[in-house]
Design a protein around this motif. Structure first.
Motif, PDB file in Angstrom:
ATOM      1  N   GLU A   6       0.804  -1.212   0.000  1.00 10.96           N
ATOM      2  CA  GLU A   6       0.000   0.000   0.000  1.00 10.96           C
ATOM      3  C   GLU A   6       0.843   1.271   0.000  1.00 10.96           C
ATOM      4  OE1 GLU A   6      -3.086   2.479   2.776  1.00 10.96           O
ATOM      5  OE2 GLU A   6      -2.744   0.360   3.215  1.00 10.96           O
ATOM      6  N   PRO A   7       1.877   1.407   0.869  1.00  9.69           N
ATOM      7  CA  PRO A   7       2.672   2.631   0.844  1.00  9.69           C
ATOM      8  C   PRO A   7       3.307   2.877  -0.512  1.00  9.69           C
ATOM      9  CG  PRO A   7       3.096   1.371   2.834  1.00  9.69           C
ATOM     10  CD  PRO A   7       2.312   0.474   1.918  1.00  9.69           C
ATOM     11  N   ALA A   8       3.732   1.811  -1.183  1.00  8.40           N
ATOM     12  CA  ALA A   8       4.363   1.978  -2.495  1.00  8.40           C
ATOM     13  C   ALA A   8       3.384   2.566  -3.495  1.00  8.40           C
ATOM     14  CB  ALA A   8       4.886   0.632  -3.004  1.00  8.40           C
ATOM     15  N   LEU A   9       2.147   2.039  -3.515  1.00 10.55           N
ATOM     16  CA  LEU A   9       1.168   2.554  -4.456  1.00 10.55           C
ATOM     17  C   LEU A   9       0.776   3.971  -4.098  1.00 10.55           C
ATOM     18  CD1 LEU A   9      -0.535   2.163  -6.904  1.00 10.55           C
ATOM     19  CD2 LEU A   9      -2.301   1.115  -5.494  1.00 10.55           C
ATOM     20  N   LEU A  35      -2.275  -1.654 -16.802  1.00 12.69           N
ATOM     21  CA  LEU A  35      -2.226  -0.962 -15.520  1.00 12.69           C
ATOM     22  C   LEU A  35      -3.379  -1.381 -14.612  1.00 12.69           C
ATOM     23  CD1 LEU A  35      -1.236   2.680 -16.548  1.00 12.69           C
ATOM     24  CD2 LEU A  35       0.195   0.937 -15.474  1.00 12.69           C
ATOM     25  N   MET A  36      -4.559  -1.558 -15.182  1.00  8.62           N
ATOM     26  CA  MET A  36      -5.705  -1.982 -14.383  1.00  8.62           C
ATOM     27  C   MET A  36      -5.464  -3.367 -13.781  1.00  8.62           C
ATOM     28  SD  MET A  36      -7.975   0.419 -14.215  1.00  8.62           S
ATOM     29  CE  MET A  36      -9.392  -0.491 -13.598  1.00  8.62           C
ATOM     30  N   ARG A  37      -4.853  -4.246 -14.559  1.00  9.84           N
ATOM     31  CA  ARG A  37      -4.554  -5.579 -14.047  1.00  9.84           C
ATOM     32  C   ARG A  37      -3.547  -5.517 -12.900  1.00  9.84           C
ATOM     33  NH1 ARG A  37      -4.368  -8.409 -20.023  1.00  9.84           N
ATOM     34  NH2 ARG A  37      -6.561  -9.048 -20.075  1.00  9.84           N
ATOM     35  N   ALA A  41      -4.332  -6.563  -8.890  1.00  7.12           N
ATOM     36  CA  ALA A  41      -3.424  -7.523  -8.264  1.00  7.12           C
ATOM     37  C   ALA A  41      -2.805  -6.922  -7.002  1.00  7.12           C
ATOM     38  CB  ALA A  41      -2.331  -7.927  -9.246  1.00  7.12           C
ATOM     39  N   ARG A  42      -2.446  -5.651  -7.074  1.00  8.45           N
ATOM     40  CA  ARG A  42      -1.829  -4.989  -5.927  1.00  8.45           C
ATOM     41  C   ARG A  42      -2.797  -4.897  -4.751  1.00  8.45           C
ATOM     42  NH1 ARG A  42       2.342  -1.089  -5.466  1.00  8.45           N
ATOM     43  NH2 ARG A  42       3.200  -2.120  -7.303  1.00  8.45           N
ATOM     44  N   TYR A  43      -4.079  -4.713  -5.051  1.00  6.17           N
ATOM     45  CA  TYR A  43      -5.063  -4.502  -3.990  1.00  6.17           C
ATOM     46  C   TYR A  43      -5.940  -5.717  -3.721  1.00  6.17           C
ATOM     47  CZ  TYR A  43      -4.161   0.336  -2.887  1.00  6.17           C
ATOM     48  OH  TYR A  43      -3.573   1.486  -2.414  1.00  6.17           O
ATOM     49  N   ASP A  44      -5.556  -6.854  -4.246  1.00  7.80           N
ATOM     50  CA  ASP A  44      -6.272  -8.114  -3.976  1.00  7.80           C
ATOM     51  C   ASP A  44      -7.712  -8.138  -4.476  1.00  7.80           C
ATOM     52  OD1 ASP A  44      -4.045  -9.229  -2.825  1.00  7.80           O
ATOM     53  OD2 ASP A  44      -4.598  -8.661  -0.793  1.00  7.80           O
ATOM     54  N   PHE A  45      -7.979  -7.457  -5.593  1.00 11.31           N
ATOM     55  CA  PHE A  45      -9.253  -7.610  -6.285  1.00 11.31           C
ATOM     56  C   PHE A  45      -9.060  -8.627  -7.400  1.00 11.31           C
ATOM     57  CE2 PHE A  45      -9.829  -3.332  -4.498  1.00 11.31           C
ATOM     58  CZ  PHE A  45     -11.097  -3.456  -3.961  1.00 11.31           C
ATOM     59  N   ARG A 152     -12.187  -9.490  -0.995  1.00 16.05           N
ATOM     60  CA  ARG A 152     -11.552  -8.816   0.119  1.00 16.05           C
ATOM     61  C   ARG A 152     -12.535  -7.883   0.829  1.00 16.05           C
ATOM     62  NH1 ARG A 152      -7.875  -3.987  -0.547  1.00 16.05           N
ATOM     63  NH2 ARG A 152      -9.292  -3.437   1.163  1.00 16.05           N
ATOM     64  N   ASN A 153     -12.125  -7.407   2.012  1.00 17.55           N
ATOM     65  CA  ASN A 153     -12.959  -6.499   2.789  1.00 17.55           C
ATOM     66  C   ASN A 153     -13.011  -5.118   2.141  1.00 17.55           C
ATOM     67  OD1 ASN A 153     -13.488  -8.450   4.760  1.00 17.55           O
ATOM     68  ND2 ASN A 153     -11.662  -7.903   5.945  1.00 17.55           N
ATOM     69  N   GLU A 154     -13.969  -4.330   2.579  1.00 17.83           N
ATOM     70  CA  GLU A 154     -14.155  -2.981   2.053  1.00 17.83           C
ATOM     71  C   GLU A 154     -12.923  -2.110   2.329  1.00 17.83           C
ATOM     72  OE1 GLU A 154     -16.697   0.947   3.401  1.00 17.83           O
ATOM     73  OE2 GLU A 154     -17.574  -1.044   3.686  1.00 17.83           O
ATOM     74  N   PRO A 155     -12.402  -1.406   1.310  1.00 19.63           N
ATOM     75  CA  PRO A 155     -11.279  -0.490   1.546  1.00 19.63           C
ATOM     76  C   PRO A 155     -11.713   0.657   2.460  1.00 19.63           C
ATOM     77  CG  PRO A 155     -11.566  -0.962  -0.792  1.00 19.63           C
ATOM     78  CD  PRO A 155     -12.789  -1.466  -0.102  1.00 19.63           C
ATOM     79  N   VAL A 156     -10.866   1.035   3.380  1.00 19.11           N
ATOM     80  CA  VAL A 156     -11.188   2.120   4.312  1.00 19.11           C
ATOM     81  C   VAL A 156      -9.984   3.040   4.445  1.00 19.11           C
ATOM     82  CG1 VAL A 156     -12.865   0.764   5.621  1.00 19.11           C
ATOM     83  CG2 VAL A 156     -10.463   0.743   6.308  1.00 19.11           C
TER      84      VAL A 156
END
Length: 248
Positions: A6-9, A35-37, A41-45, A152-156
């Motif tokens: 997350e910090p990297a993104l 980029l969308m892929r 992948a980075r955010y576990d969707f 995954r859980n809701e992003p907050v």
């Protein structure tokens, strides 16, 4: 979620780059698809889609899709059921500028009896159980919805804000691909545009031939040339791109 990523993104979003790529340099849908892929992948969707919000009931869901990795069978179900324009998703994103989150109910009708048949996408695709969606607008105000789906859980918090910012910036990249295609208007003939327009209205090649007073073979030839000029892989994608470029 992968906490270490997350910090990297977030840093990449802050400096205006994504995964080492300057978004200003993105000029094609293929680059944006890549980029969308990486984003999901980075955010576990598992899945993503960007679609034009419904303006006319007769337009099919597949023709509204701009960028997506949705399962083909789910797209076909939406085409057959005519649910998208009456879905909870569309209803909710129209009412807020904030991200919309939810489960399988987002993909179902907002009103009982809307659409031709229920779509149970969460049963067919268990990796699309949760959704994160945002309303986006082009420079000219045309509304789109971008949605990320997974388990995954809701992003907050900061993660939610970063995802929203990232989707806004990637959508700006996508809009540039729209602008890059405007020169195509000069390449398409009036007959090619007419064929695409009638096909978008749901007419078959035989019906278009009767309407235009030409043979079905000639109609097919126009579709083939228009598909090539629009750099599309089939008639459906050619129609979608022509609509996006405001050619029809």
């Amino acid at each position: 979620m992968k906490e270490s990523n997350e910090p990297a993104l977030r840093r990449e979003a802050d400096v205006g780059t994504f995964f080492g790529i300057d978004p200003v340099s993105v000029r094609t849908e293929y680059e944006l698809l890549h980029l969308m892929r990486q984003l999901i992948a980075r955010y576990d969707f598992a899945h993503f889609m960007i679609a034009r919000l419904p303006l006319a009931d007769e337009q099919r869901f597949s023709e509204r899709l701009v960028l997506s990795n949705w399962p083909t069978e789910l797209v076909r179900q939406y085409d057959a059921s005519e649910i998208f324009q009456t879905s909870v998703l569309v209803d909710r994103v129209r009412q807020t500028k904030l991200p919309v989150v939810g489960g399988a109910e987002l993909l179902e009708p907002a009103r009982k009896g809307a659409g031709k048949a229920p779509v149970r996408g969460h049963q067919l695709h268990p990796d699309m159980a949760r959704h994160f969606a945002v309303l986006l607008h082009t420079t000219y105000g045309e509304p789109f919805v971008a949605m990320l789906s997974g388990t995954r859980n809701e992003p907050v918090g900061a993660e939610r804000a970063t995802l929203y910012l990232t989707l806004v910036q990637l959508f700006e990249c996508l809009e540039r691909t729209f602008d890059a295609g405007t020169a195509t208007r000069e390449k398409l003939s009036m007959r090619e545009i007419e064929c695409l327009r009638w096909a978008a209205a749901g007419k078959s090649s035989d019906e278009i031939a009767i309407i235009l007073g030409i043979s079905a073979y000639t109609v097919s030839s126009y579709f083939k040339s228009a598909t090539r000029k629009l750099d599309a892989v089939n008639r459906m994608q050619a129609i979608a791109r022509a609509m996006r470029m405001k050619l029809i």
